[in-house]
Scaffold this motif. Structure first.
Motif, mmCIF file in Angstrom:
data_model
loop_
_atom_site.group_PDB
_atom_site.id
_atom_site.type_symbol
_atom_site.label_atom_id
_atom_site.label_comp_id
_atom_site.label_asym_id
_atom_site.label_seq_id
_atom_site.Cartn_x
_atom_site.Cartn_y
_atom_site.Cartn_z
ATOM 1 N N CYS A 144 -7.897 2.039 1.013
ATOM 2 C CA CYS A 144 -7.350 2.283 2.353
ATOM 3 C C CYS A 144 -7.681 1.137 3.301
ATOM 4 N N ARG A 148 -4.998 -1.001 5.413
ATOM 5 C CA ARG A 148 -5.083 -1.197 6.867
ATOM 6 C C ARG A 148 -5.015 -2.677 7.226
ATOM 7 N N ASP A 161 1.563 6.870 7.512
ATOM 8 C CA ASP A 161 0.175 7.285 7.332
ATOM 9 C C ASP A 161 -0.466 6.551 6.145
ATOM 10 N N GLU A 163 -3.072 7.302 4.375
ATOM 11 C CA GLU A 163 -3.416 8.182 3.262
ATOM 12 C C GLU A 163 -2.201 8.437 2.366
#
Length: 205
Positions: A144, A148, A161, A163
């Motif tokens: 993750c 990002r 999103d 996730e």
């Protein structure tokens, strides 16, 4: 990176008596010997491990708080190591992470021991929770973080999103590893997955 170095990095500055990698290896090999002899995971006690490894129980407890933590390190020791990320691009980092997952899938298929142990772990909630917290979750967080950075660098859209993006990347490989043991995990699969998902996530002009 050695097992002792990996644990030291996770735990921070060393305290008390220095760890002995040779002793840790003997203990881990003791657990594996018991499992290879067909001893069920639930019956692999600290006392039994100590006898097999030729050490005292106190030696084990100085290194692991209990059976759950020890078993997590045993599984880490027989899995492929976590990959070094090239850091050259989002695509390159994702390929390194997904290729590592592909190799783990191949290891699970070729190792009856590893497959059997992981299956038994799921029937022991404390052990499965410890494995998830110390092995699975850190890998998810790492991926993750990579995603990002991809958003921050403008390599993928910022309106989705993270996730969900993680699931899109890891889902196909996990599906083939866990639910479709007859499906191929051939070389080049990681590239196919990463390129297909990235194509749909690129920012629109």
């Amino acid at each position: 990176m050695s097992l002792a170095e990996s644990r030291a990095r996770q735990e921070g500055p060393a305290r008390g008596r220095p760890r002995s990698e040779a002793v840790e290896r003997a203990i881990i090999e003791g657990v594996l010997e018991l499992l290879e002899d067909g001893v069920p995971l639930a019956e692999v006690s600290i006392e039994r491990v100590a006898r097999t490894a030729g050490v005292g129980k106190a030696t084990i407890y100085r290194r692991w708080s209990g059976k759950e933590e020890l078993f997590c390190d045993v599984l880490r020791a027989v899995e492929p190591p976590d990959p070094e990320l090239p850091g050259t691009s989002l695509r390159d980092d994702l390929l390194a992470l997904l290729e590592s997952l592909r190799r783990r899938g191949l290891a699970n298929r070729s190792s009856a021991l590893l497959h059997n142990v992981q299956a038994q772990m799921k029937s022991q909630p404390r052990l499965w929770a410890a494995y998830h917290a110390t092995v699975v979750e850190p890998r998810r967080r790492r991926t993750c973080e990579v995603l990002r950075r991809g958003v921050a660098d403008g390599e993928i859209r910022d309106d989705i999103d993270i996730e969900l993006v993680y699931d899109l990347f890891m889902g196909p490989m996990l599906l083939r590893t866990v639910l479709r043991p007859d499906a191929g995990l051939d070389e080049g699969l990681s590239e196919q997955i990463v390129d297909a998902v990235l194509e749909g996530l690129r920012p629109t002009l």
